[in-house]
Design an enzyme around this catalytic site. Structure first.
Site: not given
Length: 375
Positions: A187, A258
């Site tokens: 992330h 993702d």
């Protein structure tokens, strides 16, 4: 005006709040859009969530796919008013060490409750289970993983999936080929896993192989680079997605990228470059989250050629209507005895007490103000 007869496109976007804004309705009707991912900011209560999903469904025919990251533990977007707090998956792995039969039973009940509560609120799909191995180092995974042993992961995941299937929901395994070995959180960083292919195949990919791989409706690749096999992150790698996942593993379901707004995806360029790279590598559905400005840019600038096989895979992952009567709404679910018994079992599962070290637990929970500030 609605519903608009339009095939699902390859983009899955998010929305800012608890009701749709006019510009969001317009974007959700764009031919490139095929789904919506929801977050904690989209939930204030049971009736509100059901109304939001109903509004999204009314826009298109076939209906947009509605998904959420709803795993249990820290990564559970809806936690109250119609939703049971689900245990982190490591809790099931810990239970396995004491009583593997009890762990399998607990995993099945957890999957059943997870799926039933989402379906009753109009959500089609949860991005679960996490199939990463628990090496004890990953800041992105932490106690989201079942266990270190790939055989245990596979068995517990199969039980969870069986419970989800009993309620009528497919499952999405993640993060292929494995995110558990690297400490860095994709992330916020670009993780690099320097292990050789054979090690990854025999360890991290093991849960995807054989019977479990055939039960997965979807797979989500990791934004991790494995330089010994390919210089690109797995989500942008035809080697990992087409050669390994499709050919060697034999996976035939949907490949969801993702979030393309994560730092681990930055190596592929701007949002259009990332989307092109992921799509060409083999992703069927591309997630763009928490940046409505990037969604708008992508819809304006990207014009991929339709892929009939990809469209068919996405269509197959959506639940087939009509639902069972007990899934018609949250009130009907509360009167369904098998659900009530399963929920009692889930509530009784001892929560993992090791203390999660991951940083990913709050990803996607950004306030609406952050979204507006970024646009």
């Amino acid at each position: 005006m609605y519903p608009l007869n339009l095939p699902r496109g390859p983009v899955m976007m998010d929305v800012a709040g608890t009701v749709l804004a006019d510009e969001e309705r317009e974007r959700l009707c764009d031919p490139l859009v095929g789904g919506v991912i929801l977050f904690a900011r989209n939930f204030t209560g049971s009736e509100q969530l059901a109304a939001l999903t109903a509004e999204i469904r009314a826009l298109r025919n076939p209906q947009l796919l509605i998904a959420v990251d709803h795993e249990g533990g820290r990564v559970q977007r809806f936690r109250s008013d119609g939703f049971t707090r689900l245990p982190a998956m490591r809790s099931l792995g810990t239970l396995w060490e004491r009583d593997y039969l009890a762990a399998l039973d607990a995993a099945r009940h957890t999957g059943y409750v997870l799926a039933a509560e989402l379906l009753a609120h109009g959500v089609d799909l949860s991005f679960t289970p996490v199939l990463d191995l628990d090496y004890g180092v990953s800041r992105a995974i932490g106690n989201r993983a079942f266990h270190r042993d790939p055989q245990v992961v596979g068995k517990l995941a199969q039980a969870l999936i069986a419970g989800m299937a009993e309620a009528g929901m497919g499952c999405v395994g993640k993060h292929f080929p494995g995110h558990g070995y690297v400490e860095a959180d994709s992330h916020h960083e670009v993780p690099v896993d320097a292990r050789d292919f054979d090690t990854i195949w025999n360890e991290d990919i093991a849960p995807y192989r054989h019977r479990l791989g055939r039960q997965l409706a979807g797979v989500m690749p990791a934004h991790v680079i494995y330089p010994a096999a390919d210089p690109n992150p797995a989500g942008f790698s035809a080697f990992w997605l087409k050669d390994v996942l499709r050919q060697r593993v034999g996976f035939k379901g949907v490949i969801f990228s993702d979030d393309l707004n994560m730092e681990g995806a930055a190596v592929a360029g701007d949002i259009v470059g990332r989307s092109k790279a992921a799509f060409e590598a083999g992703c069927d559905m591309l997630l763009v989250c928490n940046r409505p400005d990037l969604v708008a840019e992508l819809l304006d600038r990207w014009a991929p050629l339709p892929d009939a096989e990809s469209l068919a895979r996405v269509a197959a992952v959506a639940p087939s209507p009509p639902k069972a009567p007990w899934l018609a709404d949250p009130f009907a679910l509360e009167l369904h005895e098998p659900y009530l018994k399963a929920r009692e079992q889930v509530i009784a599962i001892a929560e993992d007490a090791s203390g999660p070290t991951m940083t990913a637990g709050t990803i996607g929970n950004q306030a609406v103000e952050i979204l507006k500030r970024e646009t």
